[in-house]
Design an enzyme around this catalytic site. Structure first.
Site, PDB file in Angstrom:
ATOM      1  CE1 TYR A   8      -3.881  -2.295   0.661  1.00 37.18           C
ATOM      2  CE2 TYR A   8      -4.650  -0.134   0.708  1.00 37.18           C
ATOM      3  CZ  TYR A   8      -4.962  -1.179   0.784  1.00 37.18           C
ATOM      4  OH  TYR A   8      -6.096  -1.831   0.406  1.00 37.18           O
ATOM      5  CE  LYS A  20       0.125 -17.194   1.960  1.00 34.17           C
ATOM      6  NZ  LYS A  20      -0.704 -18.642   2.101  1.00 34.17           N
ATOM      7  CG  ASP A  41      -3.455 -19.289   3.614  1.00 38.41           C
ATOM      8  OD1 ASP A  41      -2.611 -19.055   4.423  1.00 38.41           O
ATOM      9  OD2 ASP A  41      -3.061 -20.307   3.029  1.00 38.41           O
ATOM     10  CG  ASP A  73      -8.077  -3.633   1.919  1.00 42.15           C
ATOM     11  OD1 ASP A  73      -8.820  -2.769   2.479  1.00 42.15           O
ATOM     12  OD2 ASP A  73      -7.779  -3.684   0.658  1.00 42.15           O
TER      13      ASP A  73
END
Ligand code: NAP
Length: 406
Positions: free
Chosen positions: A152, A219, A273, A297
């Site tokens: 971002y 992640k 995930d 987000d």
């Protein structure tokens, strides 16, 4: 009458709030003016009901977005940014992202210019709000999303641009990377400093609000030196700054037989995930979630859907110097000026703002009257289409109905 003026900040981060406090607002674009009018009515009504005239907000309008451009020729002036900083607390409706070159997104620019490093999104079920979950009452989480870096940060170059070609050349020739010809390039910086201040504020929030776990969402199994480093630095700051109140899952099972000792906060981590499925299957296991920008987000909106959607989700962007409370949805331009959309997101952000100011009685009145209004099935179109036997009312009528129930 009591003291009046602006909110000030002390060195230790605490704030001083006068009884009559001047607070800037940005009404926003599209449906912004509609939801802002209803929100202002509700906040003023709740303060009057809670404090019987001994506390009050003097609202100061800042011209940002389309209104700013019309009045001053600027979408986001330095004066508006300075005013937010000076007043410590501000509230805003949604802003259109201007099309064309220049500012990418006014929201992202406000966050970056004011160094509002934590995007805080509480997700708690309000009784009677339609939810796709079987047991939505189990959901009570707060997402702390890092706001200033990750993909971002806006460091990216278009496919075939000189800059992209130069970076590709450097990466292939000097670093041995294999990159497809004519790729667009985006850079994902994640720093120890920004990670640690975000995770520290998430842990402080857990301590101040009686939550018993902070989950680091990342992640890191794939992106080891950005997401994985976020996880590592998160554990480090928990130990460095909050070692006396935090324990890890390892310690929990090794030393405490899996039972969290009284007064401790569990620091755990989950791969992004997997967390998406666990918040659906076992929501009661998660309290505060701290995560880099992009994961945050996604998970914030996914969690909002579990408790009624974006029209009901409050949010705030908080930094060391100031905090901006905001509707989490966009400007919904097709409904602009129709007095139709649901003002609850901005109203609940207003309640968060009152909590932040220490005006908790007024904040509680807002949450209770919202619940009563939804329970009475007098709701805006978005909820009316999901609740059997509901009466659809306008955005302003929803605000008035809430005030009538205070
Ligand atoms: P959006 O404005 O959030 O609207 C998408 C859909 O969400 C609407 O059509 C509506 O669904 C529903 N919705 C949004 N707000 C609602 C409310 N208050 N009550 C009930 N339903 C609501 O998203 P977008 O169309 O992608 O974005 C429009 C503009 O907003 C863009 O310029 C974007 O950049 C900007 N934006 C600003 C912010 C911000 O200021 N924080 C955030 C996101 C987007 P139905 O059509 O099903 O009724």
């Amino acid at each position: 009458m009591e003291n009046s003026g602006i909110i000030t900040k002390n060195n230790d981060g605490s704030i001083n709030v006068p009884d009559i406090a001047t607070i800037p607002f940005i009404e926003g674009d599209g449906t912004g003016p509609d939801i802002w009018r209803a929100t202002q009515t509700v906040i003023n009504g709740a303060i009057a009901a809670a404090y019987k005239g001994s506390k009050k907000i003097n609202w100061l309008e800042l011209y940002v977005g389309e209104k700013g451009y019309e009045k001053t020729g600027e979408w986001l002036s330095q004066e508006a940014l300075d005013n937010i900083k000076k007043h410590v607390v501000a509230i805003k409706g949604p802003l259109t992202t201007p099309i064309g070159k220049g500012i990418r997104s006014l929201n992202v620019t406000i966050r970056q210019k004011l160094d509002l490093f934590a995007c805080v999104r509480p997700v708690k079920y309000i009784d009677s709000v339609p939810s796709p979950m079987k047991r939505p009452e189990k959901i009570d989480m707060v997402v702390f999303r890092e706001n200033t870096e990750d993909v971002y940060a806006g460091i990216e170059w278009e496919s075939q641009s000189d800059e992209a070609n130069e970076v590709i050349c450097f990466l292939t020739e000097k670093m041995g990377a294999n990159i497809a010809e004519n790729s667009g390039i985006g850079i994902k910086p994640v720093s120890a400093k920004n990670t640690k201040r975000l995770v520290a504020s998430a842990i402080s929030h857990a301590i101040d609000n009686g939550y018993t776990s902070v989950t680091l969402m990342h992640k890191g199994n794939i992106m080891k030196f950005t997401e994985g480093a976020f996880n590592k630095w998160g554990y480090e700051v928990a130990k460095e700054k909050f070692g006396n109140v935090t324990i890890t899952e390892d310690e929990l099972y090794k030393s405490y037989d899996g039972k969290l000792p009284e007064g401790k906060i569990l620091i755990k981590d989950r791969i992004a995930d997997m967390l998406f499925q666990q918040v659906l299957l076992r929501p009661e296991e998660f309290d505060v979630i701290a995560t880099p920008n992009l994961n945050g987000d996604y998970i914030s909106d996914a969690l909002a859907a579990q408790v009624g959607g974006l029209g009901m989700a409050p949010g705030a962007n908080i930094g060391d110097e100031c905090a901006v409370f905001e509707a989490t949805h966009g400007t919904a331009p097709k409904y602009a000026g129709l007095d139709k959309v649901n003002p609850s997101s901005l109203i609940l952000s207003g309640a968060m703002m009152l909590d932040y100011m220490g005006w908790k009685e007024a904040a509680d009145i807002i949450r209770q009257s919202l619940q009563k209004t939804v329970k009475a099935k007098t709701v805006t179109y978005d909820l009316a289409r999901q609740i059997d036997g509901a009466t659809e009312i306008s955005c302003s009528a929803f605000g008035d109905a809430m005030v009538a129930k205070m």
